[in-house]
Design a protein around this motif. Structure first.
Motif, PDB file in Angstrom:
ATOM      1  N   SER A  11     -78.590  29.934 -39.367  1.00 52.22           N
ATOM      2  CA  SER A  11     -77.568  30.665 -38.629  1.00 52.22           C
ATOM      3  C   SER A  11     -76.596  31.308 -39.600  1.00 52.22           C
ATOM      4  O   SER A  11     -76.226  30.719 -40.618  1.00 52.22           O
ATOM      5  CB  SER A  11     -76.809  29.720 -37.686  1.00 52.22           C
ATOM      6  OG  SER A  11     -77.696  29.164 -36.728  1.00 52.22           O
ATOM      7  N   PHE A  12     -76.164  32.522 -39.270  1.00 52.19           N
ATOM      8  CA  PHE A  12     -75.252  33.259 -40.140  1.00 52.19           C
ATOM      9  C   PHE A  12     -74.606  34.381 -39.332  1.00 52.19           C
ATOM     10  O   PHE A  12     -75.005  34.660 -38.193  1.00 52.19           O
ATOM     11  CB  PHE A  12     -75.996  33.843 -41.343  1.00 52.19           C
ATOM     12  CG  PHE A  12     -77.215  34.642 -40.983  1.00 52.19           C
ATOM     13  CD1 PHE A  12     -77.138  36.014 -40.766  1.00 52.19           C
ATOM     14  CD2 PHE A  12     -78.456  34.018 -40.845  1.00 52.19           C
ATOM     15  CE1 PHE A  12     -78.256  36.745 -40.420  1.00 52.19           C
ATOM     16  CE2 PHE A  12     -79.586  34.748 -40.503  1.00 52.19           C
ATOM     17  CZ  PHE A  12     -79.478  36.122 -40.286  1.00 52.19           C
ATOM     18  N   GLY A  13     -73.588  35.042 -39.921  1.00 47.59           N
ATOM     19  CA  GLY A  13     -72.962  36.185 -39.284  1.00 47.59           C
ATOM     20  C   GLY A  13     -73.510  37.475 -39.867  1.00 47.59           C
ATOM     21  O   GLY A  13     -73.553  37.637 -41.090  1.00 47.59           O
ATOM     22  N   GLU A  14     -73.948  38.384 -38.998  1.00 50.90           N
ATOM     23  CA  GLU A  14     -74.477  39.647 -39.508  1.00 50.90           C
ATOM     24  C   GLU A  14     -73.305  40.602 -39.774  1.00 50.90           C
ATOM     25  O   GLU A  14     -72.164  40.321 -39.396  1.00 50.90           O
ATOM     26  CB  GLU A  14     -75.517  40.222 -38.544  1.00 50.90           C
ATOM     27  CG  GLU A  14     -75.054  40.432 -37.130  1.00 50.90           C
ATOM     28  CD  GLU A  14     -74.521  41.833 -36.917  1.00 50.90           C
ATOM     29  OE1 GLU A  14     -75.210  42.806 -37.230  1.00 50.90           O
ATOM     30  OE2 GLU A  14     -73.391  41.947 -36.415  1.00 50.90           O
ATOM     31  N   PRO A  15     -73.538  41.748 -40.461  1.00 50.92           N
ATOM     32  CA  PRO A  15     -72.421  42.595 -40.902  1.00 50.92           C
ATOM     33  C   PRO A  15     -71.482  43.042 -39.796  1.00 50.92           C
ATOM     34  O   PRO A  15     -70.304  43.276 -40.035  1.00 50.92           O
ATOM     35  CB  PRO A  15     -73.138  43.794 -41.543  1.00 50.92           C
ATOM     36  CG  PRO A  15     -74.416  43.227 -42.053  1.00 50.92           C
ATOM     37  CD  PRO A  15     -74.820  42.207 -41.025  1.00 50.92           C
ATOM     38  N   GLY A  16     -71.976  43.175 -38.554  1.00 51.93           N
ATOM     39  CA  GLY A  16     -71.109  43.578 -37.453  1.00 51.93           C
ATOM     40  C   GLY A  16     -70.253  42.456 -36.911  1.00 51.93           C
ATOM     41  O   GLY A  16     -69.474  42.667 -35.986  1.00 51.93           O
ATOM     42  N   GLY A  17     -70.416  41.242 -37.445  1.00 45.62           N
ATOM     43  CA  GLY A  17     -69.612  40.112 -37.005  1.00 45.62           C
ATOM     44  C   GLY A  17     -70.259  39.256 -35.944  1.00 45.62           C
ATOM     45  O   GLY A  17     -69.671  38.265 -35.496  1.00 45.62           O
ATOM     46  N   TYR A  18     -71.469  39.596 -35.522  1.00 49.37           N
ATOM     47  CA  TYR A  18     -72.135  38.822 -34.478  1.00 49.37           C
ATOM     48  C   TYR A  18     -72.841  37.609 -35.083  1.00 49.37           C
ATOM     49  O   TYR A  18     -73.469  37.719 -36.145  1.00 49.37           O
ATOM     50  CB  TYR A  18     -73.165  39.679 -33.741  1.00 49.37           C
ATOM     51  CG  TYR A  18     -72.568  40.807 -32.956  1.00 49.37           C
ATOM     52  CD1 TYR A  18     -71.989  40.577 -31.710  1.00 49.37           C
ATOM     53  CD2 TYR A  18     -72.580  42.098 -33.466  1.00 49.37           C
ATOM     54  CE1 TYR A  18     -71.434  41.617 -30.992  1.00 49.37           C
ATOM     55  CE2 TYR A  18     -72.016  43.148 -32.753  1.00 49.37           C
ATOM     56  CZ  TYR A  18     -71.445  42.911 -31.509  1.00 49.37           C
ATOM     57  OH  TYR A  18     -70.889  43.940 -30.809  1.00 49.37           O
ATOM     58  N   PRO A  19     -72.775  36.454 -34.426  1.00 44.32           N
ATOM     59  CA  PRO A  19     -73.526  35.284 -34.912  1.00 44.32           C
ATOM     60  C   PRO A  19     -75.019  35.467 -34.643  1.00 44.32           C
ATOM     61  O   PRO A  19     -75.418  35.917 -33.571  1.00 44.32           O
ATOM     62  CB  PRO A  19     -72.946  34.125 -34.095  1.00 44.32           C
ATOM     63  CG  PRO A  19     -72.429  34.770 -32.838  1.00 44.32           C
ATOM     64  CD  PRO A  19     -71.972  36.152 -33.222  1.00 44.32           C
TER      65      PRO A  19
END
Length: 428
Positions: A11-19
């Protein structure tokens, strides 16, 4: 997915801020597709799939979990009820292993629904029953596992009864706050209440209450909901039942004896017996099936039968089960019966016998002279067009060596081609 699998997500945050989480398995995506496409109006549905999934090791580095990415292949059957649909899915999974060439595959069958039914007479809260069902994998390890579960239950407050006296705070009388658990243990307790089987704890809709008040209220509600002697009796029954495994008839007889001795309805074991009968009717040999009443697959959404598939030496190859409540949890308007299975394709390939790179019954095509390679290649192409498997010899070898190579690889004949296209054949 809950359970053990949820602790292994990438799990991580993508560049747009979505988990974001990488896909750990296929069942949920397949069911979401069925919901979003409107296919649920045409039950039953049968899907098959294959592709990569991703799981981290969860702090271990043994062979089964060291693979961070592996190929998963499986099928889902939506809209068909137990036990016949259970038998179809188990038979399909077992038969696929046989078709692929796995020698003497085994099916180990358990039943989560049976465990829920065993707990019903104790009158425990849903959260307490959920805790016990999700602890089956630990309980199957015997006395040490039972003590570990009992300690965890105490830490979470399942075996504590909060006094029903009142305390005056800010000039008002109200139920006494649950202080003795401590902040950390109270918060863990609340998470177990809110988390349930799927999803994450949320305090949405809390209004003006503080987090501490919510913690106190929910912790008090849970700790006062379950009678400690009943909880401990249910834990003891489950610990004894979870240790039962082996031949189906023997396991069923032992399970029924445990139920009678503990004043529980032994007919609940008929559920598992019916599933096994359905699998046998679908073609799985009875001798290839064993029962395991403590089988836990590490995924929390299962509601009925569960099964593991293994090679003859016990190496895990895959498994599956029934998850009748998952469609609603993923957004469907109502529940529908559903079940499926999946293989770890990498593990299946590792269980197959070593095979030659040349298929059996192939034809070995060799140039008769150094200038005959083009003619030999054209002849091999003609054989392939007719549906035969033709292997073109690329290195110059003597006749005796060519015959040894063809025999060891399983080729049925050697075809020699001259530069003018003249063909001669020699059986192996």
């Amino acid at each position: 997915s809950g359970g053990e699998l949820s602790s292994r997500l990438y799990s991580f945050g993508e560049p747009g801020g979505y988990p974001v989480s990488l896909r750990p398995e296929y069942t949920a995506p397949v069911l979401r597709h069925a919901i979003e496409s409107g296919a649920l109006a045409r039950l039953p549905l049968r899907y098959q799939y294959s592709g990569p999934v991703f799981r981290h090791s969860g702090g271990t580095d043994d062979g089964a979990t060291a693979r961070r990415q592996f190929a998963q292949t499986g099928a889902e059957l939506i809209g068909a009820s137990a036990p016949r649909a259970d038998g179809e899915v188990i038979s399909m999974a077992w038969g696929a292993l046989r078709e692929l060439g796995v020698a003497s595959p085994r099916a180990v069958i358990g039943h989560v629904g049976l465990i829920w039914e065993l707990l019903r007479p104790f009158g425990l809260s849903e959260r307490a029953r959920l805790f016990l069902v999700n602890s089956v994998g630990t309980l199957r390890s015997g006395k040490r596992g039972a003590e570990a579960v009992r300690r965890q239950a105490e830490e979470l407050g399942f075996t504590l009864r909060e006094p029903q006296d009142t305390a005056t705070r800010n000039g008002r009388s109200g139920p006494r706050r649950v202080e003795r658990l401590g902040d950390e243990r109270s918060l863990a307790l609340v998470e177990s209440v809110l988390g349930e089987t799927l999803g994450e704890p949320r305090l949405a809709g809390a209004g003006t209450r503080t987090a501490g008040e919510i913690v106190s209220r929910l912790a008090r509600k849970l700790t006062s909901a379950d009678d400690p002697p009943r909880f401990n009796s249910a834990l003891d029954l489950l610990a004894e039942t979870a240790a039962v495994n082996g031949r189906v008839d023997d396991a069923m007889a032992k399970g029924r004896r445990i139920a009678k001795r503990r004043a529980t309805d032994p007919s609940v074991f008929d559920r598992l017996a019916d599933v096994v009968s359905a699998a046998v009717d679908e073609g799985v040999p009875g001798g290839a099936i064993t029962a395991d009443l403590g089988l836990a697959r590490g995924i929390a959404y299962y509601t009925g039968m569960v099964f593991d598939l293994t090679a003859a030496d016990g190496a895990p190859l895959g498994g599956g089960g029934r998850y009748d409540g998952l469609l609603r949890a993923l957004g469907a308007e109502g529940d529908a019966p559903a079940l499926g299975f999946a293989f770890n394709l990498d593990a299946v390939l590792a269980a197959l016998p070593v095979r030659s790179s040349t298929p059996r019954n192939a034809v070995l095509v060799v140039p008769a002279t150094s200038g005959a390679h083009r003619a030999a290649s054209e002849h091999a192409a003609k054989l392939r067009e007719r549906g035969e498997v033709a292997v073109l010899e690329l290195d110059a070898r003597g006749r005796a060596e060519r015959l040894r190579q063809a025999k060891s690889s399983g080729a049925r004949k050697v075809v020699s081609v001259t530069a003018t296209g003249r063909v001669s054949e020699e059986a192996v």
